[in-house]
Design an enzyme around this catalytic site. Sequence first.
Site, PDB file in Angstrom:
ATOM      1  N   ASP A  59       2.645 -11.657   6.781  1.00 59.24           N
ATOM      2  CA  ASP A  59       2.718 -13.030   7.281  1.00 59.24           C
ATOM      3  C   ASP A  59       1.566 -13.305   8.264  1.00 59.24           C
ATOM      4  OD1 ASP A  59       3.898 -15.485   7.526  1.00 59.24           O
ATOM      5  OD2 ASP A  59       5.567 -14.826   8.766  1.00 59.24           O
ATOM      6  N   ASN A  61       9.227 -14.983   7.397  1.00 61.54           N
ATOM      7  CA  ASN A  61      10.577 -14.972   7.984  1.00 61.54           C
ATOM      8  C   ASN A  61      11.105 -16.405   7.906  1.00 61.54           C
ATOM      9  OD1 ASN A  61       9.867 -16.424  10.468  1.00 61.54           O
ATOM     10  ND2 ASN A  61       8.745 -14.553  10.959  1.00 61.54           N
ATOM     11  N   GLY A 101       8.410  -3.513   5.232  1.00 61.74           N
ATOM     12  CA  GLY A 101       7.702  -3.287   6.504  1.00 61.74           C
ATOM     13  C   GLY A 101       8.658  -3.435   7.667  1.00 61.74           C
ATOM     14  N   ASP A 142      -5.368  -5.081   0.625  1.00 62.58           N
ATOM     15  CA  ASP A 142      -4.880  -6.162   1.492  1.00 62.58           C
ATOM     16  C   ASP A 142      -4.654  -7.392   0.618  1.00 62.58           C
ATOM     17  OD1 ASP A 142      -4.771  -8.395   3.227  1.00 62.58           O
ATOM     18  OD2 ASP A 142      -6.092  -7.423   4.678  1.00 62.58           O
TER      19      ASP A 142
HETATM   20  P1  ADP Z   1       8.836  -7.593   5.848  1.00 64.14           P
HETATM   21  O1  ADP Z   1       9.144  -8.291   7.147  1.00 64.14           O
HETATM   22  O2  ADP Z   1       9.323  -8.372   4.624  1.00 64.14           O
HETATM   23  O3  ADP Z   1       9.247  -6.164   5.845  1.00 64.14           O
HETATM   24  P2  ADP Z   1       6.024  -6.913   6.333  1.00 64.14           P
HETATM   25  O4  ADP Z   1       4.891  -7.848   6.309  1.00 64.14           O
HETATM   26  O5  ADP Z   1       6.389  -6.278   7.637  1.00 64.14           O
HETATM   27  O6  ADP Z   1       7.254  -7.711   5.689  1.00 64.14           O
HETATM   28  O7  ADP Z   1       5.775  -5.735   5.314  1.00 64.14           O
HETATM   29  C1  ADP Z   1       5.936  -5.805   3.911  1.00 64.14           C
HETATM   30  C2  ADP Z   1       5.009  -4.778   3.266  1.00 64.14           C
HETATM   31  O8  ADP Z   1       3.687  -5.301   3.259  1.00 64.14           O
HETATM   32  C3  ADP Z   1       4.925  -3.440   3.988  1.00 64.14           C
HETATM   33  O9  ADP Z   1       4.968  -2.410   3.006  1.00 64.14           O
HETATM   34  C4  ADP Z   1       3.573  -3.489   4.696  1.00 64.14           C
HETATM   35  O10 ADP Z   1       2.992  -2.201   4.820  1.00 64.14           O
HETATM   36  C5  ADP Z   1       2.774  -4.321   3.740  1.00 64.14           C
HETATM   37  N1  ADP Z   1       1.624  -5.061   4.315  1.00 64.14           N
HETATM   38  C6  ADP Z   1       1.348  -5.365   5.607  1.00 64.14           C
HETATM   39  N2  ADP Z   1       0.204  -6.077   5.697  1.00 64.14           N
HETATM   40  C7  ADP Z   1      -0.255  -6.237   4.414  1.00 64.14           C
HETATM   41  C8  ADP Z   1      -1.382  -6.874   3.819  1.00 64.14           C
HETATM   42  N3  ADP Z   1      -2.318  -7.495   4.561  1.00 64.14           N
HETATM   43  N4  ADP Z   1      -1.500  -6.825   2.456  1.00 64.14           N
HETATM   44  C9  ADP Z   1      -0.585  -6.221   1.686  1.00 64.14           C
HETATM   45  N5  ADP Z   1       0.505  -5.599   2.190  1.00 64.14           N
HETATM   46  C10 ADP Z   1       0.667  -5.605   3.525  1.00 64.14           C
END
Ligand code: ADP
Length: 178
Positions: free
Chosen positions: A39, A29, A129, A15
């Site tokens: 985020d 965003n 993500g 994380d």
């Molecule tokens: P985006 O909108 O840019 O796609 P996301 O936050 O939905 O951003 O996801 C980007 C990546 O970060 C994804 O591969 C997701 O699995 C991962 N992710 C989500 N939460 C965490 C976290 N707490 N730490 C690290 N990576 C994360």
Amino acid sequence: MSTSATPAVHLVRGDITDQSVDVIVNAANSSLLGGGGVDGAIHRRGGPEILAACRDLRASRYGKGLPTGQAVATTAGRLDARWIVHTVGPVFSSAQDRSALLASCYRQSLRLAAGLGAKSIAFPAISTGIYGWPMDDGARIAVRTVLAERAQPVQEVRFVLFDAHAYVEFEEVLALRG
Ligand code: ADP
């Protein structure tokens, strides 16, 4: 041993809000007012100071939102970092090649971090993500862009991958790059 100014690249499964680094990059965003995924996790654990700083940026410099591919820094609130760098990844499109914008997120974040004097920076896999970017291509763009930058004084770039699939894809790209 390499004498170039290119930072060392490390992969971590976990994380991003658990990381202890100078800069944590947020896959934000354009509203800068929070969202899901990385985020949401950053604002939840970092506390209201980060959102307040984002609101100030909206009011002062980014009334229409932060454009895709750009990056901006705020306090890291309660996280174990000095700054959060917020960058807006592109939404994946199979009809249009937006990879230059994704590369720009990594490049601009790294340059901003370097300008702040950061020695270490942690990136999530931006756009992979909610924004739907395929992980293999997202990993290629991330690693290639970071390795192409002279980032002094940044000495360490850490990709923090949330799940096993993301980790394996980044590992493969890094292995190919030797
Ligand atoms: P985006 O909108 O840019 O796609 P996301 O936050 O939905 O951003 O996801 C980007 C990546 O970060 C994804 O591969 C997701 O699995 C991962 N992710 C989500 N939460 C965490 C976290 N707490 N730490 C690290 N990576 C994360």
